[in-house]
Design a protein around this motif. Structure first.
Motif, PDB file in Angstrom:
ATOM      1  N   LEU A  46       1.119  -1.228  -0.231  1.00 21.46           N
ATOM      2  CA  LEU A  46      -0.063   0.030  -0.098  1.00 21.46           C
ATOM      3  C   LEU A  46       0.983   1.202   0.334  1.00 21.46           C
ATOM      4  CD1 LEU A  46      -2.964   0.481  -0.237  1.00 21.46           C
ATOM      5  CD2 LEU A  46      -2.362   0.884   2.747  1.00 21.46           C
ATOM      6  N   ARG A  79       1.124   7.308   0.672  1.00 20.39           N
ATOM      7  CA  ARG A  79      -0.222   8.265   0.065  1.00 20.39           C
ATOM      8  C   ARG A  79      -1.371   7.730   0.799  1.00 20.39           C
ATOM      9  NH1 ARG A  79      -0.332  11.795  -4.577  1.00 20.39           N
ATOM     10  NH2 ARG A  79       1.647  11.807  -4.089  1.00 20.39           N
ATOM     11  N   ASP A  80      -1.913   6.117   0.005  1.00 17.63           N
ATOM     12  CA  ASP A  80      -2.968   5.765   0.725  1.00 17.63           C
ATOM     13  C   ASP A  80      -3.235   5.101   1.820  1.00 17.63           C
ATOM     14  OD1 ASP A  80      -3.848   6.051  -1.785  1.00 17.63           O
ATOM     15  OD2 ASP A  80      -2.818   4.412  -2.556  1.00 17.63           O
ATOM     16  N   ALA A  89      -3.646   8.479   4.268  1.00 17.39           N
ATOM     17  CA  ALA A  89      -5.186   8.701   4.101  1.00 17.39           C
ATOM     18  C   ALA A  89      -6.544   7.956   4.610  1.00 17.39           C
ATOM     19  CB  ALA A  89      -5.334   8.370   2.396  1.00 17.39           C
ATOM     20  N   ARG A  90      -6.207   6.695   4.697  1.00 20.06           N
ATOM     21  CA  ARG A  90      -6.864   5.874   5.571  1.00 20.06           C
ATOM     22  C   ARG A  90      -6.586   5.714   6.756  1.00 20.06           C
ATOM     23  NH1 ARG A  90      -5.986  -0.114   5.029  1.00 20.06           N
ATOM     24  NH2 ARG A  90      -6.333   0.291   2.693  1.00 20.06           N
TER      25      ARG A  90
END
Ligand code: PMV
Length: 338
Positions: free
Chosen positions: A207, A210-211, A214-215
């Motif tokens: 992953l 950045r993901d 955000a999560r």
């Protein structure tokens, strides 16, 4: 406004009055960096504006060298191999280059890393800093460090710190237009400081950071405590650097990294980058510390581990971690090659 047009407007504002026509070819390098106080959470995802300030030490010779040339067709080589345009790495790089591209111009880009790509050793940071510095030469802009930092930030937030060597602080800023969110080099040096890079795996991470970020911001209850803790850690670290207080530096950097990972583990779905080898290295660090060694660890959004120690412990650290890559961050402080 779309994200692309908002970024393009930001680029126009930073480059106001500078040439927009590239010529020939240009090469530049930039160091990877290890955040001692992490950038974790954005207040604006389009302009990569952080929730808090952060602080890093650049990793001297570890980093990225990038060559950009005006060409007949777009072409991207990573470590000498051509990358298909649809690969996530290529898409991200071309999206960034499109912000600077005059109509009808194509680019040939060759990039090489001395650290594993996308494995959490900050290759996107050095990558976008080196690319920005290469563009600065190709377009003959002669930007100062602050403007290079502002532009590199659009590629990857942590890239704004890779514009400098040594200790670097990213000022979070408060403006909506993002013009006050850039990195500055701290004047303090610490020649005895050492960073050890332990590559647990160089496989791409499952992953992107950045993901994961955000999560975490969206779903982790623990994240609510992060901004205050990070602001405090940042001040403690700056003081520790000013006083060359290694125990405080190491302890604060380690607990800041572990707190960041705690916010990820408490996100939903949970994000856990650690591999068995990560845990093994962490336990070995803690055992050595228990035995009296001033050795601390940090990690970014990935399974690899960085060690913090002083020059006097180099020998002991290489005996305990035979595969470690040693970095003396203050041996080479030239800044980005531009
Ligand atoms: O620059 P990004 O979007 O890859 O985010 C990097 C975030 C961390 O590496 C985990 C922390 C940091 O400050 O570098």
């Amino acid at each position: 406004m779309t994200a692309e047009s908002e970024q393009a407007a930001f680029v126009r504002a930073v480059l106001e009055g500078r040439g927009r026509q590239p010529a020939g070819m240009a090469t530049a390098s930039a160091p990877a960096n290890l955040a001692l106080c992490k950038y974790w959470g954005k207040r604006d995802a389009t302009l990569n504006l952080p929730v808090t300030g952060s602080l890093s030490v650049s990793l001297g010779p570890l980093g990225t060298t990038t060559r950009v040339a005006v060409a007949a067709r777009d072409r991207l080589l990573l470590e000498g191999r051509r990358l298909p345009a649809r690969s996530p790495f290529a898409q991200r790089l071309w999206r960034f280059l499109d912000l600077f591209r005059p109509p009808g111009v194509c680019f040939h880009v060759e990039t090489t890393n001395s650290v594993a790509t996308a494995a959490g050793i900050a290759s996107s940071a050095s990558g976008f800093a080196a690319l920005t510095a290469a563009l600065d030469k190709l377009f003959d802009w002669h930007l100062e460090g602050r403007d290079l930092s502002l532009l590199a930030r659009l590629g990857s937030g942590s890239a704004c710190r890779s514009v400098y060597h040594g200790f670097v602080e990213w000022l979070a800023g408060s403006r909506d237009d993002g013009r006050d969110s850039y990195a500055v080099a701290l004047r303090q040096r610490w020649p005895a400081l050492r960073v050890g890079v332990l590559t647990i795996t160089d496989a791409p991470k499952p992953l992107a950071s950045r993901d994961a970020m955000a999560r975490t911001v969206a779903s982790s209850a623990l994240y609510r405590a992060w901004p205050e803790q990070a602001a405090e850690d940042l001040q403690v670290l700056k003081q520790a650097i000013a006083e060359h207080n290694f125990v405080t530096l190491g302890r604060t950097a380690e607990s800041n990294a572990l707190a960041m990972h705690a916010t990820m583990v408490s996100a939903w779905p949970p994000v856990l980058y650690w591999q068995p080898g990560t845990l093994e290295a962490m336990r070995r660090v803690w055992a050595l510390r228990q035995a009296g060694m001033a050795l601390y660890l940090s990690m970014d959004a990935g399974p690899n581990v960085k060690l913090l120690f002083l020059a006097g412990d180099e020998q002991a650290v290489s005996e305990a971690f035979p595969t470690v890559r040693m970095v003396a961050p203050f041996d080479d402080e030239a800044g980005v090659d531009c």
